[in-house]
Design a protein around this motif. Sequence first.
Motif, PDB file in Angstrom:
ATOM      1  N   ALA A  63       0.837  -1.203   0.000  1.00 18.22           N
ATOM      2  CA  ALA A  63       0.000   0.000   0.000  1.00 18.22           C
ATOM      3  C   ALA A  63       0.874   1.255   0.000  1.00 18.22           C
ATOM      4  CB  ALA A  63      -0.933  -0.009   1.199  1.00 18.22           C
ATOM      5  N   ALA A  64       1.958   1.235   0.764  1.00 17.83           N
ATOM      6  CA  ALA A  64       2.873   2.376   0.772  1.00 17.83           C
ATOM      7  C   ALA A  64       3.498   2.562  -0.607  1.00 17.83           C
ATOM      8  CB  ALA A  64       3.953   2.164   1.831  1.00 17.83           C
ATOM      9  N   GLY A  65       3.841   1.481  -1.277  1.00 18.81           N
ATOM     10  CA  GLY A  65       4.389   1.562  -2.628  1.00 18.81           C
ATOM     11  C   GLY A  65       3.395   2.142  -3.612  1.00 18.81           C
ATOM     12  N   ILE A  66       2.142   1.764  -3.483  1.00 19.85           N
ATOM     13  CA  ILE A  66       1.100   2.285  -4.374  1.00 19.85           C
ATOM     14  C   ILE A  66       0.897   3.780  -4.142  1.00 19.85           C
ATOM     15  CG2 ILE A  66      -1.373   2.180  -4.887  1.00 19.85           C
ATOM     16  CD1 ILE A  66      -1.123  -0.884  -4.431  1.00 19.85           C
ATOM     17  N   ALA A 111       3.585  10.147  -8.078  1.00 22.82           N
ATOM     18  CA  ALA A 111       4.382  10.339  -9.296  1.00 22.82           C
ATOM     19  C   ALA A 111       5.859  10.005  -9.099  1.00 22.82           C
ATOM     20  CB  ALA A 111       4.204  11.745  -9.851  1.00 22.82           C
ATOM     21  N   TYR A 112       6.172   9.101  -8.219  1.00 24.79           N
ATOM     22  CA  TYR A 112       7.537   8.591  -8.097  1.00 24.79           C
ATOM     23  C   TYR A 112       7.554   7.191  -8.703  1.00 24.79           C
ATOM     24  CZ  TYR A 112       8.410  12.470  -4.958  1.00 24.79           C
ATOM     25  OH  TYR A 112       8.550  13.709  -4.428  1.00 24.79           O
ATOM     26  N   PHE A 113       7.745   7.152 -10.042  1.00 19.55           N
ATOM     27  CA  PHE A 113       7.580   5.907 -10.769  1.00 19.55           C
ATOM     28  C   PHE A 113       8.784   4.987 -10.689  1.00 19.55           C
ATOM     29  CE2 PHE A 113       4.687   8.890 -12.903  1.00 19.55           C
ATOM     30  CZ  PHE A 113       3.510   8.235 -12.619  1.00 19.55           C
ATOM     31  N   LYS A 114       9.835   5.389 -10.014  1.00 17.77           N
ATOM     32  CA  LYS A 114      10.964   4.492  -9.790  1.00 17.77           C
ATOM     33  C   LYS A 114      10.967   3.955  -8.366  1.00 17.77           C
ATOM     34  CE  LYS A 114      14.243   5.835 -13.263  1.00 17.77           C
ATOM     35  NZ  LYS A 114      14.843   4.596 -13.699  1.00 17.77           N
ATOM     36  N   ARG A 115      10.611   4.787  -7.423  1.00 17.73           N
ATOM     37  CA  ARG A 115      10.626   4.367  -6.019  1.00 17.73           C
ATOM     38  C   ARG A 115       9.437   3.468  -5.668  1.00 17.73           C
ATOM     39  NH1 ARG A 115      11.651  10.303  -3.801  1.00 17.73           N
ATOM     40  NH2 ARG A 115      13.721  10.615  -4.700  1.00 17.73           N
ATOM     41  N   GLY A 116       8.279   3.765  -6.211  1.00 16.24           N
ATOM     42  CA  GLY A 116       7.079   2.998  -5.891  1.00 16.24           C
ATOM     43  C   GLY A 116       7.178   1.526  -6.272  1.00 16.24           C
ATOM     44  N   LEU A 120       9.556  -0.307  -4.024  1.00 19.09           N
ATOM     45  CA  LEU A 120       8.999  -0.637  -2.709  1.00 19.09           C
ATOM     46  C   LEU A 120       8.014  -1.801  -2.809  1.00 19.09           C
ATOM     47  CD1 LEU A 120       9.030   0.110   0.251  1.00 19.09           C
ATOM     48  CD2 LEU A 120       7.157   1.687  -0.186  1.00 19.09           C
ATOM     49  N   ILE A 121       7.220  -1.827  -3.868  1.00 17.75           N
ATOM     50  CA  ILE A 121       6.298  -2.945  -4.076  1.00 17.75           C
ATOM     51  C   ILE A 121       7.082  -4.236  -4.292  1.00 17.75           C
ATOM     52  CG2 ILE A 121       4.509  -3.881  -5.594  1.00 17.75           C
ATOM     53  CD1 ILE A 121       3.618  -0.951  -6.061  1.00 17.75           C
ATOM     54  N   ALA A 122       8.180  -4.159  -5.039  1.00 20.25           N
ATOM     55  CA  ALA A 122       9.042  -5.335  -5.236  1.00 20.25           C
ATOM     56  C   ALA A 122       9.628  -5.794  -3.901  1.00 20.25           C
ATOM     57  CB  ALA A 122      10.156  -5.015  -6.219  1.00 20.25           C
ATOM     58  N   GLY A 123       9.988  -4.851  -3.054  1.00 18.85           N
ATOM     59  CA  GLY A 123      10.471  -5.207  -1.722  1.00 18.85           C
ATOM     60  C   GLY A 123       9.406  -5.912  -0.910  1.00 18.85           C
ATOM     61  N   ALA A 142       8.637  -9.867  -8.110  1.00 17.91           N
ATOM     62  CA  ALA A 142       9.520  -8.860  -7.523  1.00 17.91           C
ATOM     63  C   ALA A 142      10.649  -8.500  -8.490  1.00 17.91           C
ATOM     64  CB  ALA A 142      10.082  -9.365  -6.198  1.00 17.91           C
ATOM     65  N   VAL A 143      11.248  -9.493  -9.111  1.00 12.40           N
ATOM     66  CA  VAL A 143      12.336  -9.230 -10.066  1.00 12.40           C
ATOM     67  C   VAL A 143      11.803  -8.434 -11.258  1.00 12.40           C
ATOM     68  CG1 VAL A 143      13.893 -10.342 -11.712  1.00 12.40           C
ATOM     69  CG2 VAL A 143      13.764 -11.164  -9.363  1.00 12.40           C
ATOM     70  N   LEU A 144      10.637  -8.786 -11.751  1.00 16.99           N
ATOM     71  CA  LEU A 144      10.059  -8.045 -12.873  1.00 16.99           C
ATOM     72  C   LEU A 144       9.773  -6.590 -12.504  1.00 16.99           C
ATOM     73  CD1 LEU A 144       7.654 -10.725 -14.379  1.00 16.99           C
ATOM     74  CD2 LEU A 144       9.798  -9.874 -15.354  1.00 16.99           C
ATOM     75  N   LEU A 145       9.314  -6.346 -11.280  1.00 18.65           N
ATOM     76  CA  LEU A 145       9.067  -4.969 -10.851  1.00 18.65           C
ATOM     77  C   LEU A 145      10.361  -4.189 -10.656  1.00 18.65           C
ATOM     78  CD1 LEU A 145       6.009  -5.174  -8.466  1.00 18.65           C
ATOM     79  CD2 LEU A 145       6.252  -3.786 -10.511  1.00 18.65           C
ATOM     80  N   ILE A 146      11.401  -4.861 -10.204  1.00 21.17           N
ATOM     81  CA  ILE A 146      12.701  -4.193 -10.073  1.00 21.17           C
ATOM     82  C   ILE A 146      13.215  -3.789 -11.451  1.00 21.17           C
ATOM     83  CG2 ILE A 146      15.125  -4.581  -9.458  1.00 21.17           C
ATOM     84  CD1 ILE A 146      14.055  -6.245  -7.068  1.00 21.17           C
ATOM     85  N   VAL A 147      13.069  -4.672 -12.436  1.00 18.69           N
ATOM     86  CA  VAL A 147      13.467  -4.342 -13.813  1.00 18.69           C
ATOM     87  C   VAL A 147      12.620  -3.182 -14.341  1.00 18.69           C
ATOM     88  CG1 VAL A 147      13.495  -5.234 -16.187  1.00 18.69           C
ATOM     89  CG2 VAL A 147      14.379  -6.628 -14.302  1.00 18.69           C
ATOM     90  N   LEU A 148      11.324  -3.204 -14.061  1.00 16.40           N
ATOM     91  CA  LEU A 148      10.447  -2.117 -14.482  1.00 16.40           C
ATOM     92  C   LEU A 148      10.886  -0.803 -13.855  1.00 16.40           C
ATOM     93  CD1 LEU A 148       7.790  -1.129 -15.864  1.00 16.40           C
ATOM     94  CD2 LEU A 148       6.691  -1.586 -13.662  1.00 16.40           C
ATOM     95  N   ALA A 149      11.207  -0.807 -12.578  1.00 16.89           N
ATOM     96  CA  ALA A 149      11.650   0.415 -11.902  1.00 16.89           C
ATOM     97  C   ALA A 149      12.975   0.891 -12.463  1.00 16.89           C
ATOM     98  CB  ALA A 149      11.769   0.161 -10.400  1.00 16.89           C
TER      99      ALA A 149
END
Length: 123
Positions: A52-55, A61-66, A69-72, A108-115
């Motif tokens: 929820a914090a990541g969302i 509008a922090y499209f790299k940090r969010g 955090l969701i991947a974490g 999680a790995v896919l979201l890290i690559v996306l970020a």
Amino acid sequence: MSQNAVEEAVAPQSHSPEEEPDGEAGHGPDQPAAAPGWLSQVPYFLVLATMAAGIVIVAAAYFKRGPALIAGALLLGAVFRAFLPPEKIGMLAVRTRWVDVVTLSTLAVLLIVLAWVAPQLTE
């Protein structure tokens, strides 16, 4: 299977007072009382709160940090699922242990690559 065997299996068991001296089923003087059932949901709620914090961070509008955090949060769920016993994992247990761990880790790995590949928005 006979009718009597079925009735014995589903009938409530009556306990005599001398079987349970302290009134707690399954707990002797050496054994601690079992933890409440809601404690098994704590890992699930930790993962849910982190997601929820990541969302919220993505919505700000922090499209790299969010997504990071969701991947974490997904990796945290994978660690919980891999190492906690089934009676303490709560709603994180969806399928078999290895399927849950592989699924959460892959997402999680896919979201890290996306970020990593997402462009930084500048104003």
